[in-house]
Design a protein around this motif. Structure first.
Motif, PDB file in Angstrom:
ATOM      1  N   GLY A 114     -16.411   2.520 -17.007  1.00  0.00           N
ATOM      2  CA  GLY A 114     -16.016   1.299 -16.289  1.00  0.00           C
ATOM      3  C   GLY A 114     -16.077   0.057 -17.145  1.00  0.00           C
ATOM      4  O   GLY A 114     -15.703  -1.023 -16.704  1.00  0.00           O
ATOM      5  N   ALA A 115     -16.557   0.190 -18.388  1.00  0.00           N
ATOM      6  CA  ALA A 115     -16.641  -0.976 -19.280  1.00  0.00           C
ATOM      7  C   ALA A 115     -15.692  -0.791 -20.464  1.00  0.00           C
ATOM      8  O   ALA A 115     -15.298   0.343 -20.788  1.00  0.00           O
ATOM      9  CB  ALA A 115     -18.058  -1.163 -19.776  1.00  0.00           C
ATOM     10  N   VAL A 118      -9.157 -12.313 -25.926  1.00  0.00           N
ATOM     11  CA  VAL A 118      -8.915 -13.079 -24.693  1.00  0.00           C
ATOM     12  C   VAL A 118      -8.327 -12.142 -23.651  1.00  0.00           C
ATOM     13  O   VAL A 118      -7.562 -11.222 -23.966  1.00  0.00           O
ATOM     14  CB  VAL A 118      -8.000 -14.300 -24.955  1.00  0.00           C
ATOM     15  CG1 VAL A 118      -6.614 -13.877 -25.415  1.00  0.00           C
ATOM     16  CG2 VAL A 118      -7.882 -15.169 -23.708  1.00  0.00           C
ATOM     17  N   LEU A 119      -8.726 -12.364 -22.423  1.00  0.00           N
ATOM     18  CA  LEU A 119      -8.216 -11.576 -21.303  1.00  0.00           C
ATOM     19  C   LEU A 119      -8.015 -12.539 -20.143  1.00  0.00           C
ATOM     20  O   LEU A 119      -8.917 -13.333 -19.837  1.00  0.00           O
ATOM     21  CB  LEU A 119      -9.246 -10.500 -20.910  1.00  0.00           C
ATOM     22  CG  LEU A 119      -8.861  -9.573 -19.763  1.00  0.00           C
ATOM     23  CD1 LEU A 119      -7.890  -8.504 -20.250  1.00  0.00           C
ATOM     24  CD2 LEU A 119     -10.110  -8.880 -19.187  1.00  0.00           C
ATOM     25  N   ASN A 120      -6.844 -12.498 -19.507  1.00  0.00           N
ATOM     26  CA  ASN A 120      -6.635 -13.412 -18.383  1.00  0.00           C
ATOM     27  C   ASN A 120      -6.478 -12.629 -17.079  1.00  0.00           C
ATOM     28  O   ASN A 120      -6.478 -11.394 -17.070  1.00  0.00           O
ATOM     29  CB  ASN A 120      -5.459 -14.364 -18.642  1.00  0.00           C
ATOM     30  CG  ASN A 120      -4.126 -13.638 -18.759  1.00  0.00           C
ATOM     31  OD1 ASN A 120      -3.860 -12.699 -18.022  1.00  0.00           O
ATOM     32  ND2 ASN A 120      -3.290 -14.089 -19.691  1.00  0.00           N
ATOM     33  N   GLY A 155     -28.909  -6.355 -29.548  1.00  0.00           N
ATOM     34  CA  GLY A 155     -28.099  -5.384 -28.821  1.00  0.00           C
ATOM     35  C   GLY A 155     -26.853  -6.010 -28.227  1.00  0.00           C
ATOM     36  O   GLY A 155     -26.633  -7.224 -28.338  1.00  0.00           O
ATOM     37  N   PRO A 156     -26.023  -5.174 -27.594  1.00  0.00           N
ATOM     38  CA  PRO A 156     -24.754  -5.655 -27.039  1.00  0.00           C
ATOM     39  C   PRO A 156     -24.937  -6.632 -25.874  1.00  0.00           C
ATOM     40  O   PRO A 156     -26.030  -6.750 -25.315  1.00  0.00           O
ATOM     41  CB  PRO A 156     -24.072  -4.375 -26.559  1.00  0.00           C
ATOM     42  CG  PRO A 156     -24.796  -3.250 -27.186  1.00  0.00           C
ATOM     43  CD  PRO A 156     -26.188  -3.730 -27.429  1.00  0.00           C
ATOM     44  N   LEU A 157     -23.845  -7.264 -25.540  1.00  0.00           N
ATOM     45  CA  LEU A 157     -23.824  -8.223 -24.437  1.00  0.00           C
ATOM     46  C   LEU A 157     -22.852  -7.707 -23.375  1.00  0.00           C
ATOM     47  O   LEU A 157     -21.744  -7.270 -23.703  1.00  0.00           O
ATOM     48  CB  LEU A 157     -23.328  -9.576 -24.956  1.00  0.00           C
ATOM     49  CG  LEU A 157     -23.329 -10.747 -23.990  1.00  0.00           C
ATOM     50  CD1 LEU A 157     -24.745 -11.291 -23.827  1.00  0.00           C
ATOM     51  CD2 LEU A 157     -22.415 -11.863 -24.508  1.00  0.00           C
ATOM     52  N   THR A 158     -23.261  -7.757 -22.134  1.00  0.00           N
ATOM     53  CA  THR A 158     -22.338  -7.397 -21.053  1.00  0.00           C
ATOM     54  C   THR A 158     -21.720  -8.676 -20.505  1.00  0.00           C
ATOM     55  O   THR A 158     -22.423  -9.634 -20.178  1.00  0.00           O
ATOM     56  CB  THR A 158     -23.088  -6.663 -19.918  1.00  0.00           C
ATOM     57  OG1 THR A 158     -23.600  -5.439 -20.438  1.00  0.00           O
ATOM     58  CG2 THR A 158     -22.155  -6.349 -18.764  1.00  0.00           C
ATOM     59  N   VAL A 159     -20.405  -8.676 -20.434  1.00  0.00           N
ATOM     60  CA  VAL A 159     -19.671  -9.841 -19.917  1.00  0.00           C
ATOM     61  C   VAL A 159     -18.892  -9.377 -18.694  1.00  0.00           C
ATOM     62  O   VAL A 159     -18.125  -8.415 -18.774  1.00  0.00           O
ATOM     63  CB  VAL A 159     -18.703 -10.401 -20.986  1.00  0.00           C
ATOM     64  CG1 VAL A 159     -17.898 -11.567 -20.438  1.00  0.00           C
ATOM     65  CG2 VAL A 159     -19.478 -10.826 -22.219  1.00  0.00           C
ATOM     66  N   GLU A 160     -19.112 -10.040 -17.588  1.00  0.00           N
ATOM     67  CA  GLU A 160     -18.490  -9.592 -16.341  1.00  0.00           C
ATOM     68  C   GLU A 160     -17.741 -10.716 -15.630  1.00  0.00           C
ATOM     69  O   GLU A 160     -18.179 -11.869 -15.634  1.00  0.00           O
ATOM     70  CB  GLU A 160     -19.563  -9.041 -15.390  1.00  0.00           C
ATOM     71  CG  GLU A 160     -20.157  -7.737 -15.859  1.00  0.00           C
ATOM     72  CD  GLU A 160     -21.282  -7.258 -14.950  1.00  0.00           C
ATOM     73  OE1 GLU A 160     -21.284  -6.071 -14.605  1.00  0.00           O
ATOM     74  OE2 GLU A 160     -22.144  -8.085 -14.591  1.00  0.00           O
ATOM     75  N   PRO A 165     -12.540  -5.681 -10.895  1.00  0.00           N
ATOM     76  CA  PRO A 165     -13.611  -6.374 -11.620  1.00  0.00           C
ATOM     77  C   PRO A 165     -13.527  -6.002 -13.099  1.00  0.00           C
ATOM     78  O   PRO A 165     -13.140  -4.883 -13.428  1.00  0.00           O
ATOM     79  CB  PRO A 165     -14.895  -5.800 -11.002  1.00  0.00           C
ATOM     80  CG  PRO A 165     -14.480  -5.160  -9.736  1.00  0.00           C
ATOM     81  CD  PRO A 165     -13.057  -4.733  -9.901  1.00  0.00           C
ATOM     82  N   ILE A 166     -13.858  -6.931 -13.964  1.00  0.00           N
ATOM     83  CA  ILE A 166     -13.839  -6.570 -15.385  1.00  0.00           C
ATOM     84  C   ILE A 166     -15.264  -6.518 -15.914  1.00  0.00           C
ATOM     85  O   ILE A 166     -16.137  -7.292 -15.508  1.00  0.00           O
ATOM     86  CB  ILE A 166     -12.992  -7.534 -16.240  1.00  0.00           C
ATOM     87  CG1 ILE A 166     -13.586  -8.947 -16.230  1.00  0.00           C
ATOM     88  CG2 ILE A 166     -11.557  -7.530 -15.838  1.00  0.00           C
ATOM     89  CD1 ILE A 166     -13.174  -9.745 -17.438  1.00  0.00           C
ATOM     90  N   ARG A 167     -15.506  -5.573 -16.801  1.00  0.00           N
ATOM     91  CA  ARG A 167     -16.802  -5.441 -17.443  1.00  0.00           C
ATOM     92  C   ARG A 167     -16.550  -5.156 -18.910  1.00  0.00           C
ATOM     93  O   ARG A 167     -15.947  -4.136 -19.259  1.00  0.00           O
ATOM     94  CB  ARG A 167     -17.608  -4.323 -16.792  1.00  0.00           C
ATOM     95  CG  ARG A 167     -19.039  -4.306 -17.241  1.00  0.00           C
ATOM     96  CD  ARG A 167     -19.848  -3.388 -16.331  1.00  0.00           C
ATOM     97  NE  ARG A 167     -21.133  -3.128 -16.930  1.00  0.00           N
ATOM     98  CZ  ARG A 167     -21.738  -1.952 -16.898  1.00  0.00           C
ATOM     99  NH1 ARG A 167     -21.182  -0.942 -16.284  1.00  0.00           N
ATOM    100  NH2 ARG A 167     -22.912  -1.793 -17.458  1.00  0.00           N
ATOM    101  N   LEU A 168     -16.977  -6.074 -19.756  1.00  0.00           N
ATOM    102  CA  LEU A 168     -16.773  -5.936 -21.189  1.00  0.00           C
ATOM    103  C   LEU A 168     -18.118  -5.788 -21.873  1.00  0.00           C
ATOM    104  O   LEU A 168     -19.101  -6.423 -21.458  1.00  0.00           O
ATOM    105  CB  LEU A 168     -16.055  -7.184 -21.741  1.00  0.00           C
ATOM    106  CG  LEU A 168     -14.728  -7.537 -21.069  1.00  0.00           C
ATOM    107  CD1 LEU A 168     -14.278  -8.931 -21.489  1.00  0.00           C
ATOM    108  CD2 LEU A 168     -13.656  -6.507 -21.427  1.00  0.00           C
ATOM    109  N   MET A 169     -18.156  -4.953 -22.889  1.00  0.00           N
ATOM    110  CA  MET A 169     -19.374  -4.826 -23.667  1.00  0.00           C
ATOM    111  C   MET A 169     -19.096  -5.333 -25.071  1.00  0.00           C
ATOM    112  O   MET A 169     -18.300  -4.746 -25.805  1.00  0.00           O
ATOM    113  CB  MET A 169     -19.851  -3.374 -23.703  1.00  0.00           C
ATOM    114  CG  MET A 169     -21.111  -3.223 -24.538  1.00  0.00           C
ATOM    115  SD  MET A 169     -21.771  -1.558 -24.458  1.00  0.00           S
ATOM    116  CE  MET A 169     -22.674  -1.676 -22.943  1.00  0.00           C
TER     117      MET A 169
END
Lengths: 176, 191
Positions: free
Chosen positions: A136-137, A111-113, A79-84, A121-125
């Motif tokens: 919010g993701a 890439v995100l800076n 499954g997906p990964l949540t990166v925060e 806050p950042i939330r990537l899936m």
């Protein structure tokens, strides 16, 4: 004469194939070894927060002694990964941070800076196929099932070390 | 019959050796894919990119794994001085150049294996936050302590330098060849 031409052609063809195969395989083998080692030492889909690099840091070549890292080997099979990254009050004083995603052939596909993230806050899936990200993701599709997430937090002069450490604690990866 | 088999084994070994050796040379030496040279500094502009070719990917895997793309970071590596002589801790060097047009820069000393050097001072790099008011890059490299700013290098051993430019200015990211790269001058009396 003809048989020698054939033999030389055989050697050259084999050399060309070996040359190509060695170059193609090398990044994949090195990334595979890195992912396996991180998986054994930390676990897949879990963050590692190594100390500021020094001469004993020999997991990845050319570590930057100015950066605190958070590294996470991922496998999207289940499954997906949540990166925060959760900017904390100290994060505002950080001169630089970024998060980068790498495919299993070493390509940096995302890439995100801090400038792009802003104060939020950042939330990537991270997924291996198109999915609707929760509110919010932001969804990011990985070209490969396995790879590496790498956060970089700049420790410019030692004075911001505490803020960098605090910001790093808010950077993580986990199964979604 | 045995002679023929031995001949084909030898030919196969020659093909494998030639292919493997040439791949190794291409990765370790100045092979194809290394797209920019500014004096002694080399930069591969496709590091981390999906457009990277076989040679770039293989070279990055060996000496710059997990690098960032050029819009985020430009990496310049030097293994020789301005006169083309390999960098060696038996010599001392003066590095000087104007502040690169980037949000942040750092200059790091690595050993020949691409890892940080073991030195009691634990000084491995100098970055823009530690530079002078003008932000210019000026540092002395020597095995023995020198006047500040100074970075240690491995005594009597080869080493290399990496200049990282984080968030380069848009113009510089688009035209990295416009960088005024720092000079690397060996001090007098260098062996």
């Amino acid at each position: 004469m003809r048989s020698w031409a054939l033999r030389i052609a055989y050697v050259l063809a084999l050399a060309a194939a070996t040359h190509w195969l060695a170059l193609w395989l090398l990044p994949q083998v090195i990334m595979h070894q890195l992912i396996e080692r991180l998986g054994q030492e930390i676990g897949l889909n879990r963050p590692a927060r190594p100390p500021l690099p020094d001469h004993t840091s020999r997991r990845v070549v050319m570590p930057s002694p100015d950066l605190l890292y958070v590294i996470c080997a991922f496998d999207l099979a289940k499954g997906p990964l949540t990166v925060e990254a959760v900017p904390q009050s100290e994060a505002a004083r950080l001169p630089y941070w970024s998060v980068a995603f790498y495919a299993d052939n070493s390509d940096n596909f995302f890439v995100l800076n801090d400038r792009e993230a802003g104060a939020r806050p950042i939330r990537l899936m991270l997924t291996d196929g198109p999915v609707a990200a929760p509110e919010g993701a932001r969804a990011v599709v990985s070209p490969t099932r396995r790879g590496v997430v790498l956060f970089r937090v700049l420790v410019a002069d030692g004075e911001n070390r505490e803020a960098a450490e605090a910001a790093r604690r808010g950077m993580s990866c986990r199964p979604a | 019959m045995i002679q023929r088999v031995a001949l084909w084994i030898a030919l196969t070994a020659a093909g494998l050796g030639l292919g493997g050796g040439s791949a190794w040379w291409a990765i370790r030496g100045p092979g194809p894919g290394q797209s920019l040279a500014l004096g002694p500094w080399r930069a591969d502009l496709l590091v981390g990119s999906r457009q990277a070719g076989l040679y770039t990917r293989a070279r990055v895997a060996m000496s710059g794994l997990l690098g960032l793309g050029r819009a985020e970071t430009l990496y310049f590596v030097a293994r020789s001085d301005d006169r083309g002589r390999p960098l060696d801790g038996a010599c001392a060097y003066r590095i000087e150049g104007p502040a690169p047009a980037a949000r942040w820069w750092s200059l790091t000393v690595y050993d020949a294996d691409h890892f940080l050097i073991d030195h009691p001072t634990r000084r491995f790099s100098i970055n823009s936050a530690q530079a002078g008011a003008a932000g210019d890059l000026a540092v002395t490299l020597a095995a023995e302590a020198r006047a500040e700013p100074w970075l240690p290098v491995p005594r009597n051993a080869p080493f290399e330098l990496t200049l990282r430019l984080y968030n380069p200015a848009t113009e510089l990211a688009a035209r990295p060849e416009a960088l005024i790269a720092p000079r690397i001058r060996a001090e007098e009396g260098c062996r």
